[in-house]
Motif scaffolding. Structure first.
Motif, mmCIF file in Angstrom:
data_model
loop_
_atom_site.group_PDB
_atom_site.id
_atom_site.type_symbol
_atom_site.label_atom_id
_atom_site.label_comp_id
_atom_site.label_asym_id
_atom_site.label_seq_id
_atom_site.Cartn_x
_atom_site.Cartn_y
_atom_site.Cartn_z
ATOM 1 N N ASN A 41 0.811 -1.224 0.000
ATOM 2 C CA ASN A 41 0.000 0.000 0.000
ATOM 3 C C ASN A 41 0.845 1.274 0.000
ATOM 4 O OD1 ASN A 41 -2.533 -1.290 0.002
ATOM 5 N ND2 ASN A 41 -2.418 -1.641 2.218
ATOM 6 N N LYS A 42 2.150 1.096 -0.094
ATOM 7 C CA LYS A 42 3.045 2.255 -0.063
ATOM 8 C C LYS A 42 3.269 2.786 -1.483
ATOM 9 C CE LYS A 42 6.632 1.764 2.499
ATOM 10 N NZ LYS A 42 7.967 1.304 2.957
ATOM 11 N N LEU A 43 3.257 4.131 -1.610
ATOM 12 C CA LEU A 43 3.535 4.753 -2.893
ATOM 13 C C LEU A 43 5.040 4.818 -3.127
ATOM 14 C CD1 LEU A 43 0.980 7.718 -2.849
ATOM 15 C CD2 LEU A 43 0.953 5.747 -4.403
ATOM 16 N N THR A 44 5.476 4.288 -4.258
ATOM 17 C CA THR A 44 6.892 4.338 -4.626
ATOM 18 C C THR A 44 7.004 4.780 -6.083
ATOM 19 O OG1 THR A 44 6.808 1.995 -5.206
ATOM 20 C CG2 THR A 44 7.585 2.541 -3.002
ATOM 21 N N PRO A 45 8.077 5.474 -6.469
ATOM 22 C CA PRO A 45 8.221 5.948 -7.853
ATOM 23 C C PRO A 45 8.527 4.799 -8.807
ATOM 24 C CG PRO A 45 10.173 6.512 -6.573
ATOM 25 C CD PRO A 45 9.177 5.960 -5.606
ATOM 26 N N ASP A 46 7.882 4.845 -9.992
ATOM 27 C CA ASP A 46 8.176 3.841 -11.010
ATOM 28 C C ASP A 46 9.310 4.338 -11.905
ATOM 29 O OD1 ASP A 46 7.067 5.767 -12.614
ATOM 30 O OD2 ASP A 46 5.220 4.666 -13.040
ATOM 31 N N ARG A 47 9.526 3.685 -13.043
ATOM 32 C CA ARG A 47 10.636 4.052 -13.932
ATOM 33 C C ARG A 47 10.493 5.486 -14.472
ATOM 34 N NH1 ARG A 47 10.896 -1.378 -17.734
ATOM 35 N NH2 ARG A 47 11.392 -2.875 -16.053
ATOM 36 N N ASP A 48 9.231 5.896 -14.605
ATOM 37 C CA ASP A 48 8.981 7.235 -15.142
ATOM 38 C C ASP A 48 8.901 8.292 -14.058
ATOM 39 O OD1 ASP A 48 8.798 6.110 -17.696
ATOM 40 O OD2 ASP A 48 6.681 5.620 -17.390
ATOM 41 N N GLY A 49 9.110 7.899 -12.812
ATOM 42 C CA GLY A 49 9.057 8.855 -11.713
ATOM 43 C C GLY A 49 7.670 9.071 -11.155
ATOM 44 N N ASN A 50 6.691 8.326 -11.657
ATOM 45 C CA ASN A 50 5.325 8.451 -11.140
ATOM 46 C C ASN A 50 5.153 7.615 -9.878
ATOM 47 O OD1 ASN A 50 4.506 10.064 -13.392
ATOM 48 N ND2 ASN A 50 4.364 8.190 -14.629
ATOM 49 N N GLN A 51 4.374 8.106 -8.928
ATOM 50 C CA GLN A 51 4.130 7.397 -7.679
ATOM 51 C C GLN A 51 3.064 6.317 -7.902
ATOM 52 O OE1 GLN A 51 5.720 7.928 -4.659
ATOM 53 N NE2 GLN A 51 7.075 9.338 -5.762
ATOM 54 N N ARG A 52 3.416 5.107 -7.547
ATOM 55 C CA ARG A 52 2.483 3.992 -7.724
ATOM 56 C C ARG A 52 2.457 3.106 -6.490
ATOM 57 N NH1 ARG A 52 0.624 3.399 -12.806
ATOM 58 N NH2 ARG A 52 1.749 4.425 -14.523
ATOM 59 N N LEU A 53 1.303 2.466 -6.270
ATOM 60 C CA LEU A 53 1.185 1.464 -5.215
ATOM 61 C C LEU A 53 1.877 0.177 -5.653
ATOM 62 C CD1 LEU A 53 -2.585 1.922 -4.260
ATOM 63 C CD2 LEU A 53 -0.612 2.709 -2.938
ATOM 64 N N GLY A 54 2.097 -0.745 -4.691
ATOM 65 C CA GLY A 54 2.638 -2.046 -5.029
ATOM 66 C C GLY A 54 1.655 -2.821 -5.883
ATOM 67 N N PRO A 55 2.061 -3.947 -6.451
ATOM 68 C CA PRO A 55 1.187 -4.733 -7.332
ATOM 69 C C PRO A 55 -0.150 -5.112 -6.708
ATOM 70 C CG PRO A 55 3.442 -5.525 -7.475
ATOM 71 C CD PRO A 55 3.421 -4.519 -6.374
ATOM 72 N N LEU A 56 -0.171 -5.297 -5.374
ATOM 73 C CA LEU A 56 -1.424 -5.648 -4.692
ATOM 74 C C LEU A 56 -2.011 -4.464 -3.926
ATOM 75 C CD1 LEU A 56 -0.511 -9.174 -3.241
ATOM 76 C CD2 LEU A 56 -1.735 -8.649 -5.357
ATOM 77 N N GLY A 57 -1.422 -3.300 -4.114
ATOM 78 C CA GLY A 57 -1.891 -2.124 -3.401
ATOM 79 C C GLY A 57 -3.334 -1.798 -3.739
ATOM 80 N N GLY A 58 -4.163 -1.543 -2.705
ATOM 81 C CA GLY A 58 -5.564 -1.215 -2.918
ATOM 82 C C GLY A 58 -6.444 -2.419 -3.167
ATOM 83 N N ASP A 59 -5.869 -3.607 -3.230
ATOM 84 C CA ASP A 59 -6.657 -4.821 -3.456
ATOM 85 C C ASP A 59 -7.572 -5.058 -2.257
ATOM 86 O OD1 ASP A 59 -7.305 -7.736 -3.433
ATOM 87 O OD2 ASP A 59 -6.081 -7.717 -5.252
ATOM 88 N N SER A 60 -8.840 -5.379 -2.515
ATOM 89 C CA SER A 60 -9.800 -5.594 -1.424
ATOM 90 C C SER A 60 -9.380 -6.756 -0.523
ATOM 91 C CB SER A 60 -11.197 -5.853 -1.992
ATOM 92 O OG SER A 60 -11.186 -7.011 -2.836
ATOM 93 N N MET A 61 -8.751 -7.774 -1.129
ATOM 94 C CA MET A 61 -8.263 -8.905 -0.334
ATOM 95 C C MET A 61 -7.214 -8.448 0.670
ATOM 96 S SD MET A 61 -5.263 -10.911 -0.201
ATOM 97 C CE MET A 61 -4.573 -10.792 -1.838
ATOM 98 N N VAL A 62 -6.315 -7.571 0.244
ATOM 99 C CA VAL A 62 -5.269 -7.064 1.133
ATOM 100 C C VAL A 62 -5.889 -6.226 2.246
ATOM 101 C CG1 VAL A 62 -3.231 -5.586 1.269
ATOM 102 C CG2 VAL A 62 -3.503 -7.142 -0.659
ATOM 103 N N ARG A 63 -6.847 -5.377 1.901
ATOM 104 C CA ARG A 63 -7.503 -4.551 2.917
ATOM 105 C C ARG A 63 -8.236 -5.414 3.939
ATOM 106 N NH1 ARG A 63 -9.226 -1.615 -1.648
ATOM 107 N NH2 ARG A 63 -11.365 -2.368 -1.323
ATOM 108 N N MET A 64 -8.918 -6.432 3.468
ATOM 109 C CA MET A 64 -9.655 -7.321 4.358
ATOM 110 C C MET A 64 -8.702 -8.066 5.287
ATOM 111 S SD MET A 64 -12.226 -10.471 3.367
ATOM 112 C CE MET A 64 -13.159 -9.396 2.272
ATOM 113 N N THR A 65 -7.580 -8.545 4.753
ATOM 114 C CA THR A 65 -6.600 -9.272 5.565
ATOM 115 C C THR A 65 -6.018 -8.364 6.640
ATOM 116 O OG1 THR A 65 -6.039 -10.717 3.703
ATOM 117 C CG2 THR A 65 -4.447 -10.577 5.502
ATOM 118 N N GLU A 66 -5.663 -7.150 6.274
ATOM 119 C CA GLU A 66 -5.107 -6.214 7.260
ATOM 120 C C GLU A 66 -6.117 -5.915 8.358
ATOM 121 O OE1 GLU A 66 -2.811 -1.898 7.441
ATOM 122 O OE2 GLU A 66 -4.093 -2.371 5.722
#
Length: 451
Positions: free
Chosen positions: A284-309
């Motif tokens: 769920n952490k924002l990190t810069p991609d190759r183009d410098g844009n801030q993106r979540l991890g591959p599972l960031g924002g996934d409902s399954m991840v939110r439910m587990t947390e």
């Protein structure tokens, strides 16, 4: 006048079919890219699944149906009595013992000799009267030195053991033969009779003997005997090792919970819990991609991840319905850090558990079926990775099914392209053949007209 390009009659590129097929393969590459993205997510979901299972495994080792499973043995005089215990059997308690006498083996020692491997002691035999009957060891002329007699006795299976001792209290005749029984206790007595050896340069005889004896110890002023210095049937789950006889010296023995090990196991649970929580936080952490844009991890924002947390946090905060005065794990020294992970204050935990061991056990164990922190936590963790309905497992299955669907689509497309390539190559070959014939006919007409 006709012109050929690249050596082909049609003038087309020789790899034209390859170029067409490669262009038509672009959808397959796109599907493979989609599959790779999903595959990376499956690996992450599997990692989360493993971390959830690790939490449950570490919980199991903290407490059992009988309470804490880690105990330790303490002796007020370990130079007199030590002990080892089986934590799954040993019960808490205190005992007092007094070691009156150690168990001993029967033994004998011979007179001394100037060497161990030169002086011959004669030919004959040595008899031993054991609990198994009379034993004889025959000594030949080649085996008549002190060292070889010891070896012959040890080979004989007579129920005794021999060794040569260098006793420097006698400067001239320091080498002696010491023979002992194999077991302690007066049931294993051995009698050392006269030695029957003839024609030796020196006589061999036993000059001192010790009888086999039982160990003697007192409990509450009552004396008991044992055939060995290891006592296995006095304190349940504990093997006592009598090290030294010291009459009138009372030794206090204890079996208690090993709070340090218990705290270490709780710390391992906290670490595994933090491992799962940190994994979720990183997604769920924002990190810069190759183009410098801030993106979540591959599972960031996934409902399954939110439910587990959400479930992981509620497990720590929800009260337990047990008979313990403690209701939440947070009361036992487990604390939330500012970043949302857990920390174990081991000093606080050790103090609480030493003052309220039964309440802590009751809180952690409960009825070991439906309530108690360990039971509830394991049930809730199991629901997260349940094979049929767990959010983590079902998400993993759905991703794997999507990968299978993509594989089927890729296979179908590959088969279609294979047929397409075969068709194009036939058409291309026919076109080349036709163009070649036309060029041949044109060339013949040109030659005829020129004539």
């Amino acid at each position: 006048m006709s012109v050929r390009i690249n050596g082909l009659a049609s003038g087309l590129p020789p790899n034209l079919v390859d170029q067409v097929i490669e262009a038509e393969r672009m959808p397959i590459k796109q599907m493979q890219g989609q599959k790779n993205t999903i595959e990376d997510k499956v690996k992450l979901v599997t990692d989360l699944e493993t971390k959830i299972n690790d939490i449950s495994k570490n919980l199991t080792s903290i407490v059992g149906a009988r309470g804490f499973v880690d105990r330790k043995f303490e002796s007020s005089f370990p130079d007199i009595i030590t002990g080892t215990l089986d934590p799954n059997v040993a019960e808490k308690g205190e005992w007092t013992l007094e070691v009156v006498q150690l168990a001993g083996k029967p033994s004998a020692v011979t007179n001394g000799f100037p060497d161990k491997d030169k002086t011959t002691l004669g030919v004959g035999y040595i008899k031993f009267q054991t609990e198994e009957g009379e034993k004889e060891v025959y000594i030949t002329e080649g085996d008549s030195t002190l060292e070889k007699i010891a070896a012959a006795i040890n080979r004989s299976g007579a129920g005794v053991r021999a060794m040569v001792v260098n006793d420097r209290s006698d400067k001239e005749d320091s080498f002696k033969l010491e023979i002992s029984g194999l077991k302690t206790g007066d049931d294993n007595e051995v009698k050392f009779p006269t030695v029957y050896l003839l024609d030796g340069r020196r006589d061999l005889q036993f000059v001192a003997t010790n009888k086999a004896q039982n160990a003697k110890y007192k409990i509450d002023g009552h004396e008991f005997e044992a055939t060995e210095n290891k006592i296995t049937d006095l304190i349940p789950g504990v093997v006592l090792d009598l090290k030294k006889a010291k009459p009138n010296e009372v030794v206090n023995l204890k079996v208690t919970e090993n709070y340090e090990v218990i705290a270490d196991k709780l710390k391992t649970f906290v670490d595994s819990y933090n491992g799962a929580l940190a994994f979720i936080q990183n997604q769920n952490k924002l990190t810069p991609d190759r183009d410098g844009n801030q993106r979540l991890g591959p599972l960031g924002g996934d409902s399954m991840v939110r439910m587990t947390e959400s479930r992981l946090r509620s497990m720590i905060q929800d009260p337990q319905q047990t008979n313990s005065k403690f209701k939440r794990i947070l009361e036992l020294g487990v604390e939330f850090n500012r970043n949302g992970t857990l920390n174990l204050n081991q000093d606080k935990f050790n103090k609480i558990v030493s003052e309220n061991p039964e309440d802590v056990v009751e809180f952690l164990r409960g009825d070991f079926v439906t309530n108690g922190f360990v039971t509830t936590m394991k049930n809730r963790l199991g629901s997260i990775v349940d094979a049929q309905s767990g959010p983590v497992t079902t998400r993993k299955k759905s991703m794997q099914e999507r990968m299978s669907q993509i594989d089927r689509r890729i296979d179908a497309k590959e088969r279609m392209l294979s047929k397409r390539e075969e068709q194009l190559r036939r058409q291309f070959a026919k076109m080349e053949e036709s163009m070649s014939k036309l060029q041949t006919q044109g060339a013949s007409a040109a030659i005829g007209g020129g004539g």
